[in-house]
Enzyme design. Structure first.
Site, short mmCIF file in Angstrom:
data_model
loop_
_atom_site.label_atom_id
_atom_site.label_comp_id
_atom_site.label_asym_id
_atom_site.label_seq_id
_atom_site.Cartn_x
_atom_site.Cartn_y
_atom_site.Cartn_z
N HIS A 1 0.95 5.25 1.01
CA HIS A 1 0.31 6.32 1.78
C HIS A 1 0.39 7.62 0.99
CE1 HIS A 1 0.11 4.25 5.76
NE2 HIS A 1 1.09 3.53 5.21
N HIS B 1 0.85 -1.19 0.00
CA HIS B 1 0.00 0.00 0.00
C HIS B 1 0.88 1.23 0.00
CE1 HIS B 1 0.65 -1.13 4.22
NE2 HIS B 1 0.46 0.13 4.55
#
Length: 135
Positions: free
Chosen positions: A101, A99
């Protein structure tokens, strides 16, 4: 992966506040934001980290990060932006699903997403260059 929480969120099995979605990615607001608007880009296909991520997905994540960061910076009147991506526990990764940010930054927001610059020598730099380039 059937037990991966980010797979479940990315694929709509767990509700989230979604800012963007297409066939490959979902962008959600982080439940523990560093700043107002802190979001995560989640691929819908599972890869534990950058090292498992297919190159095509990595390229797509960066293109989406540019698109979303541009949109978010303008909409939220951010003064700057951090893109943060951690790989492995030693680097701060707490969920084993790649992922990215997206963290809008505001003057005086109190966040310190930085590092303390160290020192190096020409010999150390050459040693690193050889290790990386000749691997």
């Amino acid at each position: 992966m059937s037990d991966c929480i980010f797979c479940k969120i990315a694929n709509g099995e767990i509700p989230s506040t979604t800012l963007y979605e297409d066939e490959k990615f979902r962008v959600i607001l982080d439940l523990g934001p560093a700043t107002k608007g802190h979001a995560l880009i989640l691929p819908k296909s599972h890869a534990a980290d950058l090292f498992e991520l297919p190159e095509e997905t990595a390229c797509g994540a960066m293109a989406l990060a540019k698109k979303m960061a541009t949109r978010m910076k303008e909409a939220l009147h951010a003064d700057g932006f951090n893109l943060v991506q951690n790989n492995g526990a030693a680097a701060g990764q707490t969920v084993s699903h790649f992922h990215l940010h997206l963290i809008p930054r505001y003057e005086g927001d109190g966040q310190h997403i930085l590092w303390n610059p160290g020192t190096t020598t020409p010999e150390e730099m050459e040693s690193v260059r050889k290790a990386v380039c000749e691997a």
